[in-house]
Design a protein around this motif. Structure first.
Motif, PDB file in Angstrom:
ATOM      1  N   ASN A  27      45.744   2.505  29.624  1.00  0.00           N
ATOM      2  CA  ASN A  27      44.756   1.346  29.717  1.00  0.00           C
ATOM      3  C   ASN A  27      43.785   1.546  28.288  1.00  0.00           C
ATOM      4  O   ASN A  27      43.389   3.076  28.401  1.00  0.00           O
ATOM      5  CB  ASN A  27      44.458   1.018  30.556  1.00  0.00           C
ATOM      6  N   LEU A  28      43.029   0.694  27.713  1.00  0.00           N
ATOM      7  CA  LEU A  28      41.679   0.976  26.839  1.00  0.00           C
ATOM      8  C   LEU A  28      40.383   0.580  28.223  1.00  0.00           C
ATOM      9  O   LEU A  28      40.561  -0.571  28.192  1.00  0.00           O
ATOM     10  CB  LEU A  28      41.762   0.219  26.060  1.00  0.00           C
ATOM     11  N   ARG A  29      40.437   1.610  28.530  1.00  0.00           N
ATOM     12  CA  ARG A  29      38.812   1.184  29.678  1.00  0.00           C
ATOM     13  C   ARG A  29      37.422   1.460  28.303  1.00  0.00           C
ATOM     14  O   ARG A  29      37.275   1.637  27.562  1.00  0.00           O
ATOM     15  CB  ARG A  29      37.957   2.649  30.352  1.00  0.00           C
ATOM     16  N   ILE A  30      37.080  -0.795  29.097  1.00  0.00           N
ATOM     17  CA  ILE A  30      35.292  -1.559  28.361  1.00  0.00           C
ATOM     18  C   ILE A  30      34.648  -1.187  29.157  1.00  0.00           C
ATOM     19  O   ILE A  30      34.910  -2.087  29.853  1.00  0.00           O
ATOM     20  CB  ILE A  30      36.132  -2.012  27.053  1.00  0.00           C
ATOM     21  N   GLY A  31      33.433  -0.504  29.127  1.00  0.00           N
ATOM     22  CA  GLY A  31      32.565  -0.422  30.057  1.00  0.00           C
ATOM     23  C   GLY A  31      32.141  -1.850  29.729  1.00  0.00           C
ATOM     24  O   GLY A  31      31.537  -2.905  28.659  1.00  0.00           O
ATOM     25  N   LEU A 125      30.534  -6.454  38.084  1.00  0.00           N
ATOM     26  CA  LEU A 125      31.827  -6.166  36.866  1.00  0.00           C
ATOM     27  C   LEU A 125      30.865  -4.907  36.096  1.00  0.00           C
ATOM     28  O   LEU A 125      30.190  -4.884  35.677  1.00  0.00           O
ATOM     29  CB  LEU A 125      32.027  -6.983  36.366  1.00  0.00           C
ATOM     30  N   VAL A 126      31.875  -4.105  36.653  1.00  0.00           N
ATOM     31  CA  VAL A 126      32.143  -2.558  35.623  1.00  0.00           C
ATOM     32  C   VAL A 126      32.645  -2.079  34.329  1.00  0.00           C
ATOM     33  O   VAL A 126      32.152  -1.901  33.475  1.00  0.00           O
ATOM     34  CB  VAL A 126      32.065  -1.742  37.199  1.00  0.00           C
ATOM     35  N   ALA A 127      33.596  -2.766  34.398  1.00  0.00           N
ATOM     36  CA  ALA A 127      34.294  -2.719  32.949  1.00  0.00           C
ATOM     37  C   ALA A 127      35.593  -4.145  32.914  1.00  0.00           C
ATOM     38  O   ALA A 127      36.444  -4.117  34.436  1.00  0.00           O
ATOM     39  CB  ALA A 127      35.338  -1.151  33.153  1.00  0.00           C
ATOM     40  N   LEU A 128      36.861  -3.377  31.771  1.00  0.00           N
ATOM     41  CA  LEU A 128      37.418  -3.792  31.497  1.00  0.00           C
ATOM     42  C   LEU A 128      38.676  -3.313  31.640  1.00  0.00           C
ATOM     43  O   LEU A 128      38.621  -2.000  30.637  1.00  0.00           O
ATOM     44  CB  LEU A 128      37.501  -5.495  30.082  1.00  0.00           C
ATOM     45  N   HIS A 129      39.980  -3.603  32.191  1.00  0.00           N
ATOM     46  CA  HIS A 129      41.059  -2.068  32.034  1.00  0.00           C
ATOM     47  C   HIS A 129      42.374  -2.497  31.300  1.00  0.00           C
ATOM     48  O   HIS A 129      42.869  -4.293  31.791  1.00  0.00           O
ATOM     49  CB  HIS A 129      42.321  -2.010  33.571  1.00  0.00           C
ATOM     50  N   VAL A 130      42.211  -2.976  29.483  1.00  0.00           N
ATOM     51  CA  VAL A 130      42.894  -3.343  28.757  1.00  0.00           C
ATOM     52  C   VAL A 130      44.326  -3.085  28.468  1.00  0.00           C
ATOM     53  O   VAL A 130      44.106  -1.503  28.025  1.00  0.00           O
ATOM     54  CB  VAL A 130      42.725  -4.287  27.718  1.00  0.00           C
ATOM     55  N   PRO A 131      46.101  -2.726  28.930  1.00  0.00           N
ATOM     56  CA  PRO A 131      46.842  -2.374  29.059  1.00  0.00           C
ATOM     57  C   PRO A 131      47.002  -2.312  26.839  1.00  0.00           C
ATOM     58  O   PRO A 131      46.514  -2.967  26.265  1.00  0.00           O
ATOM     59  CB  PRO A 131      48.189  -3.397  28.942  1.00  0.00           C
ATOM     60  N   ALA A 132      47.052  -1.439  26.884  1.00  0.00           N
ATOM     61  CA  ALA A 132      46.664  -0.501  25.161  1.00  0.00           C
ATOM     62  C   ALA A 132      48.264  -1.364  24.093  1.00  0.00           C
ATOM     63  O   ALA A 132      49.329  -0.718  24.876  1.00  0.00           O
ATOM     64  CB  ALA A 132      46.352   1.259  25.529  1.00  0.00           C
ATOM     65  N   ALA A 133      48.100  -1.895  23.423  1.00  0.00           N
ATOM     66  CA  ALA A 133      48.400  -2.435  22.342  1.00  0.00           C
ATOM     67  C   ALA A 133      49.240  -1.335  22.049  1.00  0.00           C
ATOM     68  O   ALA A 133      48.780   0.157  21.876  1.00  0.00           O
ATOM     69  CB  ALA A 133      48.317  -2.921  21.712  1.00  0.00           C
ATOM     70  N   GLY A 134      51.062  -1.326  21.387  1.00  0.00           N
ATOM     71  CA  GLY A 134      51.625  -0.192  21.385  1.00  0.00           C
ATOM     72  C   GLY A 134      52.344  -0.781  19.643  1.00  0.00           C
ATOM     73  O   GLY A 134      52.493  -2.298  19.635  1.00  0.00           O
ATOM     74  N   PRO A 135      53.148  -0.255  19.571  1.00  0.00           N
ATOM     75  CA  PRO A 135      53.379  -0.169  17.658  1.00  0.00           C
ATOM     76  C   PRO A 135      54.199  -1.807  17.662  1.00  0.00           C
ATOM     77  O   PRO A 135      54.302  -1.898  16.703  1.00  0.00           O
ATOM     78  CB  PRO A 135      54.354   0.767  17.486  1.00  0.00           C
ATOM     79  N   ARG A 136      54.857  -1.895  18.894  1.00  0.00           N
ATOM     80  CA  ARG A 136      55.964  -2.811  19.299  1.00  0.00           C
ATOM     81  C   ARG A 136      55.002  -4.518  19.122  1.00  0.00           C
ATOM     82  O   ARG A 136      55.662  -5.607  19.293  1.00  0.00           O
ATOM     83  CB  ARG A 136      56.620  -3.081  20.037  1.00  0.00           C
ATOM     84  N   HIS A 137      53.458  -4.270  19.298  1.00  0.00           N
ATOM     85  CA  HIS A 137      52.922  -5.393  19.878  1.00  0.00           C
ATOM     86  C   HIS A 137      52.842  -5.831  18.962  1.00  0.00           C
ATOM     87  O   HIS A 137      51.865  -5.636  17.414  1.00  0.00           O
ATOM     88  CB  HIS A 137      51.794  -4.665  20.525  1.00  0.00           C
ATOM     89  N   VAL A 138      52.488  -7.857  18.209  1.00  0.00           N
ATOM     90  CA  VAL A 138      51.617  -8.207  17.514  1.00  0.00           C
ATOM     91  C   VAL A 138      50.602  -9.626  18.401  1.00  0.00           C
ATOM     92  O   VAL A 138      51.183  -9.624  19.600  1.00  0.00           O
ATOM     93  CB  VAL A 138      53.216  -9.270  16.827  1.00  0.00           C
ATOM     94  N   CYS A 139      49.608 -10.029  17.660  1.00  0.00           N
ATOM     95  CA  CYS A 139      48.504 -10.673  18.067  1.00  0.00           C
ATOM     96  C   CYS A 139      48.350 -11.515  17.193  1.00  0.00           C
ATOM     97  O   CYS A 139      48.480 -11.746  16.042  1.00  0.00           O
ATOM     98  CB  CYS A 139      47.064  -9.974  18.678  1.00  0.00           C
ATOM     99  N   ALA A 140      47.841 -12.640  17.368  1.00  0.00           N
ATOM    100  CA  ALA A 140      47.101 -13.717  16.568  1.00  0.00           C
ATOM    101  C   ALA A 140      45.876 -14.073  17.460  1.00  0.00           C
ATOM    102  O   ALA A 140      45.973 -14.995  18.348  1.00  0.00           O
ATOM    103  CB  ALA A 140      48.093 -14.994  15.981  1.00  0.00           C
ATOM    104  N   PHE A 141      44.916 -14.822  16.418  1.00  0.00           N
ATOM    105  CA  PHE A 141      43.646 -15.553  16.708  1.00  0.00           C
ATOM    106  C   PHE A 141      43.258 -16.574  16.293  1.00  0.00           C
ATOM    107  O   PHE A 141      43.274 -16.378  14.948  1.00  0.00           O
ATOM    108  CB  PHE A 141      43.034 -14.204  17.291  1.00  0.00           C
ATOM    109  N   ASP A 142      42.425 -17.361  16.914  1.00  0.00           N
ATOM    110  CA  ASP A 142      42.419 -18.602  15.854  1.00  0.00           C
ATOM    111  C   ASP A 142      41.271 -19.172  16.578  1.00  0.00           C
ATOM    112  O   ASP A 142      42.463 -19.736  17.946  1.00  0.00           O
ATOM    113  CB  ASP A 142      43.302 -19.649  15.138  1.00  0.00           C
ATOM    114  N   GLU A 143      40.723 -20.327  15.720  1.00  0.00           N
ATOM    115  CA  GLU A 143      40.089 -21.728  17.040  1.00  0.00           C
ATOM    116  C   GLU A 143      39.193 -22.215  16.044  1.00  0.00           C
ATOM    117  O   GLU A 143      39.260 -22.189  14.333  1.00  0.00           O
ATOM    118  CB  GLU A 143      38.762 -20.933  17.487  1.00  0.00           C
ATOM    119  N   MET A 144      39.155 -23.672  16.567  1.00  0.00           N
ATOM    120  CA  MET A 144      38.357 -25.049  15.456  1.00  0.00           C
ATOM    121  C   MET A 144      37.399 -25.406  15.966  1.00  0.00           C
ATOM    122  O   MET A 144      37.189 -25.270  17.431  1.00  0.00           O
ATOM    123  CB  MET A 144      39.639 -26.328  15.918  1.00  0.00           C
ATOM    124  N   ALA A 145      36.284 -25.201  15.666  1.00  0.00           N
ATOM    125  CA  ALA A 145      34.794 -25.473  15.957  1.00  0.00           C
ATOM    126  C   ALA A 145      34.339 -26.247  14.354  1.00  0.00           C
ATOM    127  O   ALA A 145      34.955 -26.115  13.609  1.00  0.00           O
ATOM    128  CB  ALA A 145      34.172 -24.096  16.284  1.00  0.00           C
TER     129      ALA A 145
END
Length: 244
Positions: A27-31, A125-145
């Motif tokens: 995991n990636l721990r983000i304070g 809330l102390v921290a956020l634990h995010v499963p670390a993305a690996g080489p097979r992971h792909v992602c996309a983000f978008d929003e309309m404002a």
């Protein structure tokens, strides 16, 4: 936003355990006190939580990003905010501290209702634990404002694995479509195990109607928000199709 009128305010900024970003096992721990601006520049976030890095430039304006914290956004759980939804898309766990010790709550169970989370009175809330993305992971983000930095009319992010041309284990999270960030499970089912061609994308857009139930408000009718969500999902999936 005048949702609360506390008699006492406690400054948490001097607690080192609530700051910083580091790898902790898988995991990636983000304070929780990590500032929005740090998500734009932190190499570990770009490498292991790329969806969070993709969303960060859309958060408010520089003055707010320099002061606001990731944990503050996730603790408030505004359903129109980017970071709570991205925690849902990434399958993060929230580390919560109270008088009885620490506990971790999966994002799927954390967001409960409008501005309501699994954090109980006397907990923080102390921290956020995010499963670390690996080489097979792909992602996309978008929003309309209407304007960059405004609350989005609709927004979302996708994290998935790609095996050749086939999508696996997709997680789609939308914001500004309900009282909490929303996981689009029916749309996920339409793309899991498939290549992202025009037919698959259209099927996911149709399935999205069963995932969201937006309310009418003074500015955007529910039917319009549904339409925008379908358009946005199409954009996200086409981005996912082409990203490396």
């Amino acid at each position: 936003m005048r949702l609360q009128a506390p008699q006492v305010l406690i400054d948490l900024s001097a607690i080192p355990e609530m700051r910083g970003v580091r790898l902790a096992g898988e995991n990636l721990r983000i304070g929780a006190l990590t500032r929005h601006a740090e998500t734009l520049t932190e190499p570990l976030i770009r490498a292991y939580a790329p969806l969070l890095a993709a969303a960060a430039p859309f958060v408010a304006h520089p003055a707010i990003r320099n002061r606001g914290t990731v944990g503050g956004s996730v603790a408030l759980a505004d359903p129109a905010s980017e970071f709570p939804a991205m925690m849902l898309a990434m399958g993060a766990e929230m580390e919560i501290s109270g008088a009885d010790g620490m506990r971790r709550v999966p994002a799927d169970d954390y967001f409960q209702d409008l501005y309501q989370t699994a954090i109980e009175p006397g907990e923080i809330l102390v921290a956020l634990h995010v499963p670390a993305a690996g080489p097979r992971h792909v992602c996309a983000f978008d929003e309309m404002a209407r304007r960059r930095g405004d609350y989005a009319m609709v927004g979302g992010g996708i994290l998935a694995e790609r095996d050749g041309g086939v999508i696996a284990n997709p997680r789609i999270a939308l914001f500004s479509v309900g009282s909490t960030p929303v996981r689009a499970r029916n749309a996920e089912a339409e793309i899991a195990g498939k290549a992202l061609d025009a037919d698959t994308i259209a099927a996911a857009q149709r399935a999205l109607d069963a995932d969201i139930d937006p309310l009418d408000d003074a500015e955007i009718p529910a039917a319009m928000r549904r339409h925008l969500a379908r358009v946005l999902l199409g954009r996200l999936l086409r981005k996912l199709e082409t990203c490396s």
